[in-house]
Design a protein around this motif. Structure first.
Motif, PDB file in Angstrom:
ATOM      1  N   PRO A 297       0.839  -1.200   0.000  1.00 54.61           N
ATOM      2  CA  PRO A 297       0.000   0.000   0.000  1.00 54.61           C
ATOM      3  C   PRO A 297       0.874   1.251   0.000  1.00 54.61           C
ATOM      4  O   PRO A 297       1.867   1.329   0.746  1.00 54.61           O
ATOM      5  N   TRP A 298       0.512   2.224  -0.832  1.00 58.83           N
ATOM      6  CA  TRP A 298       1.317   3.460  -0.940  1.00 58.83           C
ATOM      7  C   TRP A 298       0.351   4.623  -1.199  1.00 58.83           C
ATOM      8  O   TRP A 298       0.110   5.017  -2.329  1.00 58.83           O
ATOM      9  N   GLY A 299      -0.248   5.140  -0.139  1.00 63.70           N
ATOM     10  CA  GLY A 299      -1.200   6.225  -0.305  1.00 63.70           C
ATOM     11  C   GLY A 299      -2.362   5.799  -1.188  1.00 63.70           C
ATOM     12  O   GLY A 299      -3.062   4.827  -0.908  1.00 63.70           O
ATOM     13  N   ARG A 300      -2.565   6.507  -2.280  1.00 65.12           N
ATOM     14  CA  ARG A 300      -3.642   6.196  -3.219  1.00 65.12           C
ATOM     15  C   ARG A 300      -3.167   5.246  -4.322  1.00 65.12           C
ATOM     16  O   ARG A 300      -3.760   5.194  -5.402  1.00 65.12           O
ATOM     17  N   HIS A 301      -2.136   4.490  -4.012  1.00 64.42           N
ATOM     18  CA  HIS A 301      -1.526   3.624  -5.012  1.00 64.42           C
ATOM     19  C   HIS A 301      -1.086   2.305  -4.362  1.00 64.42           C
ATOM     20  O   HIS A 301      -1.114   2.154  -3.146  1.00 64.42           O
ATOM     21  N   TRP A 302      -0.657   1.380  -5.204  1.00 67.35           N
ATOM     22  CA  TRP A 302       0.078   0.197  -4.784  1.00 67.35           C
ATOM     23  C   TRP A 302       1.455   0.229  -5.443  1.00 67.35           C
ATOM     24  O   TRP A 302       1.572   0.609  -6.611  1.00 67.35           O
ATOM     25  N   ILE A 303       2.471  -0.170  -4.697  1.00 67.43           N
ATOM     26  CA  ILE A 303       3.785  -0.430  -5.280  1.00 67.43           C
ATOM     27  C   ILE A 303       3.953  -1.942  -5.352  1.00 67.43           C
ATOM     28  O   ILE A 303       3.736  -2.640  -4.353  1.00 67.43           O
ATOM     29  N   ILE A 304       4.318  -2.457  -6.521  1.00 65.56           N
ATOM     30  CA  ILE A 304       4.448  -3.897  -6.727  1.00 65.56           C
ATOM     31  C   ILE A 304       5.859  -4.201  -7.219  1.00 65.56           C
ATOM     32  O   ILE A 304       6.299  -3.659  -8.239  1.00 65.56           O
ATOM     33  N   GLY A 305       6.578  -5.033  -6.508  1.00 61.42           N
ATOM     34  CA  GLY A 305       7.926  -5.425  -6.917  1.00 61.42           C
ATOM     35  C   GLY A 305       8.542  -6.318  -5.857  1.00 61.42           C
ATOM     36  O   GLY A 305       7.933  -6.553  -4.807  1.00 61.42           O
ATOM     37  N   THR A 306       9.679  -6.908  -6.146  1.00 60.88           N
ATOM     38  CA  THR A 306      10.621  -6.396  -7.118  1.00 60.88           C
ATOM     39  C   THR A 306      11.251  -7.544  -7.878  1.00 60.88           C
ATOM     40  O   THR A 306      10.994  -8.706  -7.546  1.00 60.88           O
ATOM     41  N   THR A 307      12.042  -7.212  -8.890  1.00 59.06           N
ATOM     42  CA  THR A 307      12.836  -8.202  -9.588  1.00 59.06           C
ATOM     43  C   THR A 307      14.214  -8.269  -8.946  1.00 59.06           C
ATOM     44  O   THR A 307      14.530  -7.483  -8.053  1.00 59.06           O
ATOM     45  N   ASP A 308      15.033  -9.177  -9.431  1.00 58.96           N
ATOM     46  CA  ASP A 308      16.361  -9.366  -8.825  1.00 58.96           C
ATOM     47  C   ASP A 308      17.296  -9.932  -9.889  1.00 58.96           C
ATOM     48  O   ASP A 308      17.455 -11.137 -10.017  1.00 58.96           O
ATOM     49  N   THR A 309      17.878  -9.038 -10.706  1.00 57.97           N
ATOM     50  CA  THR A 309      18.705  -9.486 -11.827  1.00 57.97           C
ATOM     51  C   THR A 309      20.021  -8.723 -11.853  1.00 57.97           C
ATOM     52  O   THR A 309      20.085  -7.546 -11.482  1.00 57.97           O
ATOM     53  N   ASP A 310      21.055  -9.381 -12.305  1.00 58.06           N
ATOM     54  CA  ASP A 310      22.372  -8.766 -12.395  1.00 58.06           C
ATOM     55  C   ASP A 310      22.341  -7.583 -13.360  1.00 58.06           C
ATOM     56  O   ASP A 310      21.641  -7.619 -14.375  1.00 58.06           O
TER      57      ASP A 310
END
Length: 577
Positions: A297-310
Motif C-alpha cells: 500500500p502506498w497512499g492512493r496507489h500500490w507499489i508492486i515489486g521487485t525483480t532481482d537481476t544482475d
C-alpha cells in the motif's frame, strides 16, 4: 574537532545559500571526516560523525538519494525471508532499527503497514510459516521497541477474502497477516542530510569527487568539483568515508585500491498502480521462483515489486524493460481476481542494490550484510547492507574512521538523535484540523504534509499563509501543494526540476503522465528562489520531458542493453564528468 555549534539552528535548511556557504566552508581548514556519497548510508555517516563532535562534510555527485536510496521497495523491515536463510543476527538487528525509526528517530516518516503471507498448502505450510513469523514477532518484541507494530494473526480463506476481496479464491487456503514498516526513502535520506546540517555538517549536492588528495600512501582529503559552476575545491580531511553504494568499486579506483571486497549491482524494478485496481485493505508478500514479490500500500496507489537481476550497465539510470514489467505483472496476476494490464501501470522505477559478492553468485543469494574496510590509510569504505540498517552501517564506518584519530572521540549518539521534523510531530497530528482551518486548506492535505514533513509542516504552511496561491495543488498531481515545490528549493536542497518531481515529491511515479503536466508550473515556482531566467526554466522543463520520453521508450524493449541505450538518450540535468 568542531561541532559547528555556531551554525546550530541557523543552517538547518538545505537552501541554495546554505549550499554555497558549505562549499566555502570546505575551503577552510581541515575536516575530521569527509563523507563521499549522499545516499542513506552516507547521510547517516555524516549525522553520526557530526553528532560525535567531529567537523564533518558530505558531498554527493548528483542529488541526495538520487541512486539506490530513492528507488527501493520503501520498506523498513527485518527481512522475513532472511529467517529462512537462518540469518538471525541480520533480522534481529533490522527489527531493532525498525522499532527505533518508528518510535523515536522518524515517527513522521516511518509507518506500520500490514502484509498477508498467503498459504497454498493445507497442512504442512501453516505451522512452518507460522513458526517463522512468530519468531519474527518475538525478535521484534525482544528488541524492546516494537510499539506500533501489531503481532501476527492467522486467517482462514474466508478471513483472507474479507481483508483482500481482490484475491482469487483458489490462490490460497488461508494466510498469516503480519506487520512491517514503510518509508518514503528519498525524503528520509534528505531528512538525514538536513539533520546532519542542523548539527553543523557542511553538505553539498551536485558536487563530485574528482580525485583523492594523497600524502604518500595516505588519503588526506579530496578535490571536489561543484558541477553547477565547474569550480574545483580541495577539501582536506583526517578521514574520508566512501559510502557510494553501487559506485564503490569506481570510487576505490581513484586510489588504485579495490579493497578486500567487490560490490555487484542487482536491478530491482517496481510498478505503481492505482489503489482501486486491487481490492484489499492489506499488503501482500508472494513467493516467486527467484525471490519474493511485495504488493505494498502506498497512499492512493500500490507499489508492486521487485525483480532481482544482475546489472552491469549504466548505474545512474538503470532501465526497466518490457520483460521486467511482464514478469511482475505475470506474478501478481497469478493471485488477483481482476488481472492487471499494462494500461493499469501509472509509474515504473528501477533501482540497483549494492550487494557484496565473490565472482559467480546469483544476485538473489548475495549477502545483504555490510562490511567496513580500510584499504589505504585515511580512507574507510562501507558497502553492502540494507536500507533499514543504514544507521548501524554508518556507526560502524565512523567507528573505524575514528580509530585513526588522536584523542578520545565519543561513541555514536544517533540512537538518541531524532531527525528534524520528529519532535512535536504527534502533538501537531492531534492539532491537524486546527492547522487546516488556519491555513485554509483541506485536512487531508495537512495529514499528507505531516507524514512528509513532521513538525516542519508549519514551515510549509507559512508559505501558504504568505501566498494563498501556494495552497493550491499542482496540475494533475492532486496530492501535492504548490508550496511544496518552493519549500523543496528553499529548505530541502532541490537544485533541478527532476529533484522535485522524482524525489522531494513522488509525482514522477504517482501520476499517469509521470509529471509532465506538473513540470512547467513546478519549474516556474522554482525559478525565483534559484534565480532562473525564462530560458533556464524552459531548459529544465525540456530536460524533464526528455527523461520521461526516454524512460517510457526504454520500457517497451525486451532486453537490458536496448533499454539502457534508449534511456541514455536523455541528457543529464548536470553532466557528472
Amino acid at each position: 574537532m568542531d561541532t559547528g555549534s555556531s551554525r546550530l539552528g541557523r543552517a538547518q535548511a538545505l537552501s541554495p545559500q546554505a549550499r554555497a556557504e558549505a562549499l566555502e566552508e570546505m575551503t577552510r581548514g581541515e575536516f575530521d571526516v569527509l563523507v563521499v556519497g549522499g545516499g542513506v548510508v552516507g547521510a547517516g555517516a555524516a549525522l553520526d560523525a557530526v553528532t560525535r563532535g567531529l567537523r564533518t562534510a558530505i558531498v554527493e555527485a548528483r542529488d541526495w538519494a538520487s541512486g539506490t536510496s530513492s528507488r527501493s521497495s520503501k520498506l523498513i523491515h527485518g527481512g522475513l525471508r532472511y529467517l529462512e536463510m537462518l540469518d538471525f543476527a541480520l533480522v534481529h538487528e533490522a527489527l531493532r532499527e525498525r522499532g527505533l525509526l518508528r518510535n523515536k528517530l522518524a515517527p513522521h516518516l516511518v509507518k506500520p503497514v500490514p502484509f498477508l503471507y498467503p498459504l497454498t498448502k493445507r497442512f504442512a505450510e501453516r505451522p512452518y510459516v507460522g513458526s517463522g513469523i512468530a519468531l519474527y514477532d518475538a525478535m521484534a518484541v525482544s528488541s524492546g521497541n516494537n510499539t506500533g507494530f501489531p503481532l501476527h494473526r492467522h486467517l482462514s480463506r474466508k478471513g483472507v477474502l474479507k481483508e483482500a476481496p481482490g484475491l482469487r479464491k483458489d490462490a490460497m487456503v488461508g494466510a498469516i497477516q503480519y506487520y512491517d514498516g514503510q518509508v518514503d526513502d528519498a525524503r528520509h535520506t534528505m531528512m538525514l542530510t538536513r539533520t546532519a546540517v542542523h548539527y553543523g555538517a557542511a553538505a553539498a549536492n551536485r558536487t563530485r569527487v574528482r580525485e583523492f588528495l594523497r600524502e604518500g600512501q595516505r588519503v588526506v582529503g579530496a578535490i571536489v568539483v561543484d558541477l553547477e559552476t565547474g569550480r574545483e575545491i580541495p577539501v582536506r580531511a583526517r578521514q574520508v568515508i566512501n559510502a557510494t553504494g553501487v559506485w564503490t568499486d569506481e570510487t576505490q579506483e581513484l586510489v588504485n585500491a579495490r579493497g578486500q571486497f567487490k560490490v555487484r549491482a542487482s536491478k530491482g524494478i517496481h510498478l505503481v498502480v492505482p489503489r482501486d485496481r486491487i481490492q484489499s485493505r492489506t499488503g501482500m508478500i508472494l513467493r516467486t521462483e527467484k525471490s519474493v514479490l511485495f504488493i505494498i500500500p502506498w497512499g492512493r496507489h500500490w507499489i508492486i515489486g521487485t525483480t532481482d537481476t544482475d546489472w552491469d550497465l549504466d548505474k545512474a539510470h538503470p532501465a526497466a524493460t518490457s520483460a521486467d514489467i511482464d514478469y511482475v505483472l505475470d506474478h501478481v496476476n497469478a493471485v488477483l481476481r481482476s488481472p492487471l494490464s499494462r494500461e493499469d501501470v501509472e509509474g515504473v522505477y528501477a533501482g540497483l542494490r549494492p550487494l557484496l559478492s565473490g565472482e559467480s553468485e546469483s544476485t538473489s543469494k548475495l549477502s545483504r550484510e555490510h562490511v567496513v574496510g580500510h584499504p589505504v590509510p585515511g580512507l574507510v569504505v562501507v558497502a553492502g547492507g540494507k536500507y533499514t540498517t543504514y544507521r548501524v552501517m554508518a556507526k560502524d564506518a565512523v567507528d573505524v574512521a575514528v580509530q585513526g584519530m588522536d584523542g578520545k572521540v565519543p561513541e555514536s549518539t544517533t540512537e538518541d538523535v531524532p531527525l528534524v521534523g520528529a519532535d512535536g510531530y504527534k502533538a501537531m497530528w492531534n492539532q491537524r484540523h486546527r492547522l487546516a482551518s488556519r491555513a485554509g486548506i483541506h485536512v487531508d492535505h495537512v495529514e499528507h504534509l505531516l507524514n512528509r514533513y513532521g513538525s516542519l509542516t508549519t514551515e510549509v504552511l507559512a508559505l501558504v499563509e504568505a501566498d494563498p496561491e501556494l495552497g493550491r495543488v499542482l496540475p494533475a498531481a492532486d496530492d501535492y501543494l504548490r508550496a511544496e515545490v518552493v519549500y523543496a528549493v528553499t529548505h530541502e536542497g532541490a537544485r533541478h526540476l527532476d529533484d522535485v518531481l522524482a524525489r522531494r515529491t513522488r509525482i514522477s511515479i504517482e501520476t499517469w503522465d509521470r509529471g509532465t503536466e506538473s513540470a512547467r508550473l513546478a519549474a516556474e515556482l522554482m525559478a525565483a528562489p534559484l534565480g532562473w531566467d525564462a530560458e533556464r526554466t524552459e531548459r529544465e522543463v525540456q530536460l524533464y520531458l526528455e527523461r520521461v520520453r526516454a524512460e517510457r521508450a526504454s520500457q517497451e524493449v525486451p532486453d537490458d542493453a536496448s533499454a539502457d541505450a534508449i534511456r541514455l538518450q536523455a541528457p543529464e540535468v548536470v553532466p557528472v564528468t
